[in-house]
Scaffold this motif. Structure first.
Motif, PDB file in Angstrom:
ATOM      1  N   HIS A 136      21.589  86.344 113.518  1.00 21.81           N
ATOM      2  CA  HIS A 136      22.507  85.209 113.336  1.00 21.81           C
ATOM      3  C   HIS A 136      23.501  85.388 112.183  1.00 21.81           C
ATOM      4  CE1 HIS A 136      24.276  81.335 112.826  1.00 21.81           C
ATOM      5  NE2 HIS A 136      23.714  81.186 111.642  1.00 21.81           N
ATOM      6  N   ILE A 171      15.848  74.902 115.135  1.00 23.18           N
ATOM      7  CA  ILE A 171      16.358  75.340 113.837  1.00 23.18           C
ATOM      8  C   ILE A 171      15.568  74.590 112.773  1.00 23.18           C
ATOM      9  CG2 ILE A 171      18.376  75.636 112.352  1.00 23.18           C
ATOM     10  CD1 ILE A 171      18.746  77.103 115.002  1.00 23.18           C
ATOM     11  N   GLN A 190      14.471  80.881 117.070  1.00 22.56           N
ATOM     12  CA  GLN A 190      15.422  80.170 116.204  1.00 22.56           C
ATOM     13  C   GLN A 190      16.751  80.933 116.137  1.00 22.56           C
ATOM     14  OE1 GLN A 190      14.813  78.187 112.046  1.00 22.56           O
ATOM     15  NE2 GLN A 190      15.234  80.318 111.607  1.00 22.56           N
ATOM     16  N   SER A 191      16.657  82.257 115.958  1.00 22.97           N
ATOM     17  CA  SER A 191      17.887  83.042 115.826  1.00 22.97           C
ATOM     18  C   SER A 191      18.682  83.046 117.135  1.00 22.97           C
ATOM     19  CB  SER A 191      17.572  84.476 115.385  1.00 22.97           C
ATOM     20  OG  SER A 191      16.946  85.216 116.422  1.00 22.97           O
ATOM     21  N   ALA A 194      20.338  79.788 117.537  1.00 26.99           N
ATOM     22  CA  ALA A 194      21.497  79.787 116.630  1.00 26.99           C
ATOM     23  C   ALA A 194      22.699  80.471 117.286  1.00 26.99           C
ATOM     24  CB  ALA A 194      21.134  80.481 115.312  1.00 26.99           C
ATOM     25  N   THR A 198      26.193  78.563 117.725  1.00 21.34           N
ATOM     26  CA  THR A 198      27.402  79.135 117.118  1.00 21.34           C
ATOM     27  C   THR A 198      28.498  79.298 118.164  1.00 21.34           C
ATOM     28  OG1 THR A 198      26.036  80.293 115.509  1.00 21.34           O
ATOM     29  CG2 THR A 198      28.283  81.095 115.770  1.00 21.34           C
ATOM     30  N   ARG A 303      24.706  71.479 115.173  1.00 19.58           N
ATOM     31  CA  ARG A 303      25.602  72.653 115.192  1.00 19.58           C
ATOM     32  C   ARG A 303      26.439  72.699 113.912  1.00 19.58           C
ATOM     33  NH1 ARG A 303      27.053  71.281 120.790  1.00 19.58           N
ATOM     34  NH2 ARG A 303      29.111  70.739 119.999  1.00 19.58           N
ATOM     35  N   LEU A 306      24.218  73.734 110.996  1.00 22.37           N
ATOM     36  CA  LEU A 306      23.948  75.179 111.011  1.00 22.37           C
ATOM     37  C   LEU A 306      25.183  75.952 110.543  1.00 22.37           C
ATOM     38  CD1 LEU A 306      22.087  77.589 111.750  1.00 22.37           C
ATOM     39  CD2 LEU A 306      23.103  77.524 114.046  1.00 22.37           C
ATOM     40  N   SER A 310      25.293  78.298 107.291  1.00 26.72           N
ATOM     41  CA  SER A 310      25.591  79.719 107.499  1.00 26.72           C
ATOM     42  C   SER A 310      26.786  80.151 106.655  1.00 26.72           C
ATOM     43  CB  SER A 310      25.869  79.992 108.981  1.00 26.72           C
ATOM     44  OG  SER A 310      24.788  79.534 109.766  1.00 26.72           O
TER      45      SER A 310
END
Ligand SMILES: NC(=O)c1ccc[n+]([C@@H]2O[C@H](COP(=O)([O-])OP(=O)(O)OC[C@H]3O[C@@H](n4cnc5c(N)ncnc54)[C@H](OP(=O)(O)O)[C@@H]3O)[C@@H](O)[C@H]2O)c1
Length: 318
Positions: A136, A171, A190-191, A194, A198, A303, A306, A310
């Motif tokens: 991610h 997440i 989870q990844s 993600a 994304t 979203r 995250l 990130s």
């Protein structure tokens, strides 16, 4: 009509960057793109493996290899270049993005394909949990840094390669790096969740700014690559090794597994924020078709959260 690699339109003049290009789906993606005339930049963390893969592609397809006789060279082939890229090292990610800008000054396709699956807990060079970092955060930072080039393209696309594991993902914002509790399959899911979150959030942002760049996601179903052997080598689970042997007949070839990401990257009919996967056996095998995303990816607040986390972890906030 069944979509195959032969359905890929002419890509002459297009520049594509594929991460994890030396193996499995990435290698097959490079093979298909270069065969349709694209210049393909193979992002690899090992220069040695990358060069071996590049030479293998050139030799098999009769492309412009130094070994190929002039009369064997297929004139419709594009070119294959190598790019050093370790997604678990943000300095390498930043250097790779800067190299693309300096060497080409343009980019049409970014295929975020590289990944690792279910290793025991370990850390990236920057101290992030390895799957979060490789699957991610590294691709998130790479994409952000390459967006200025993609925006200049008349047909820019970013493809995020996810997995059916997204459907089991959550997440865990309270413990994103699995510091308090690490479950290697939960971290993988989870990844991969993600990745689709994304893809959707990036498309929303691109549309809001009036950009024509498309952000899409794809998953391969079950494909015979080095992902499972590498996972077993890292975690040493004999039970998982046995499970893979038992379900082996379900696996399709890497070339088939690469079709959904190739569809997302090249099919004129692919839609903004589209999500593609195989069309048979509940998405495990087959040819590309639109498939549903994990329900959790549909939550705009998650979203956004995250995205913000990130950006902060990736050092992208000014
Ligand atoms: N195969 C499947 O059934 C399946 C199912 C669902 C999703 N996927 C997804 O498909 C994608 C491609 O995997 P694959 O099946 O083709 O597996 P693969 O054959 O193991 O290829 C993975 C690629 O990622 C590269 N990679 C790993 N860590 C990296 C890092 N830190 N920096 C840069 N590159 C790195 C690997 O490089 P090295 O060779 O140097 O390790 C390799 O080139 C992954 O995102 C995976 O989650 C695969």
């Amino acid at each position: 009509m069944t979509w195959t690699a032969a359905s890929i339109p002419d890509l002459s003049g297009r520049l594509a960057l594929v991460t994890g290009a030396n193996s499995g789906l990435g290698l097959e993606t490079c093979r298909a793109l270069v065969a349709r005339g694209a210049t393909v930049v193979m992002g690899c963390r090992s220069r040695q493996k990358g060069e071996a893969a590049r030479q293998a592609l050139l030799a098999v397809a009769g492309g412009p290899s130094p070994q190929a006789a002039a009369e064997d060279v297929n004139p419709s082939w594009g070119a294959l270049d190598l790019l050093d890229l370790d997604l678990a090292d943000l300095a390498s990610v930043r250097a790779a993005a800067a190299n693309v800008a300096a060497s080409y000054g343009r980019l049409d396709l970014l295929i975020n394909n590289a990944g690792v699956m279910a290793p025991p807990r370990s850390l990236s060079r920057d101290g992030f949990e390895l799957q979060f970092a490789t699957n991610h955060l590294g691709p998130f930072v790479l994409t952000s840094l390459l967006l200025p080039l993609l925006r200049q393209s008349s047909a820019g696309r970013v493809v995020h390669v996810t997995s059916g594991a997204q459907y089991f993902g959550r997440i865990n914002f309270d413990d994103l790096q699995g510091e308090r509790h690490y479950d290697r399959w939960r971290a993988y899911s989870q990844s991969k969740l993600a990745n689709v979150m994304t893809a959707l959030e990036l498309q929303r942002r691109l549309q809001a700014e009036g950009s024509g760049v498309l952000s899409l996601a794809a998953h391969p179903g079950l494909a015979r690559t080095n992902l499972q052997p590498a996972s077993i080598a890292m975690n040493g689970s004999q039970l998982e090794a046995l499970a893979y042997r038992l379900i082996d007949p379900l696996f399709q070839s890497a070339a088939m597994g690469a079709l959904p990401q190739l569809y997302a990257a090249t099919a004129p009919q692919a839609s903004p924020a589209g999500h593609y996967g195989p069309n048979q056996l509940g998405g495990l095998r087959g040819h590309p078709t639109p498939v549903r995303m994990a329900t959790a990816a549909g939550n705009p607040e998650l979203r956004q959260r995250l995205w913000d986390v990130s950006e902060a972890l990736g050092g992208l906030q000014s």
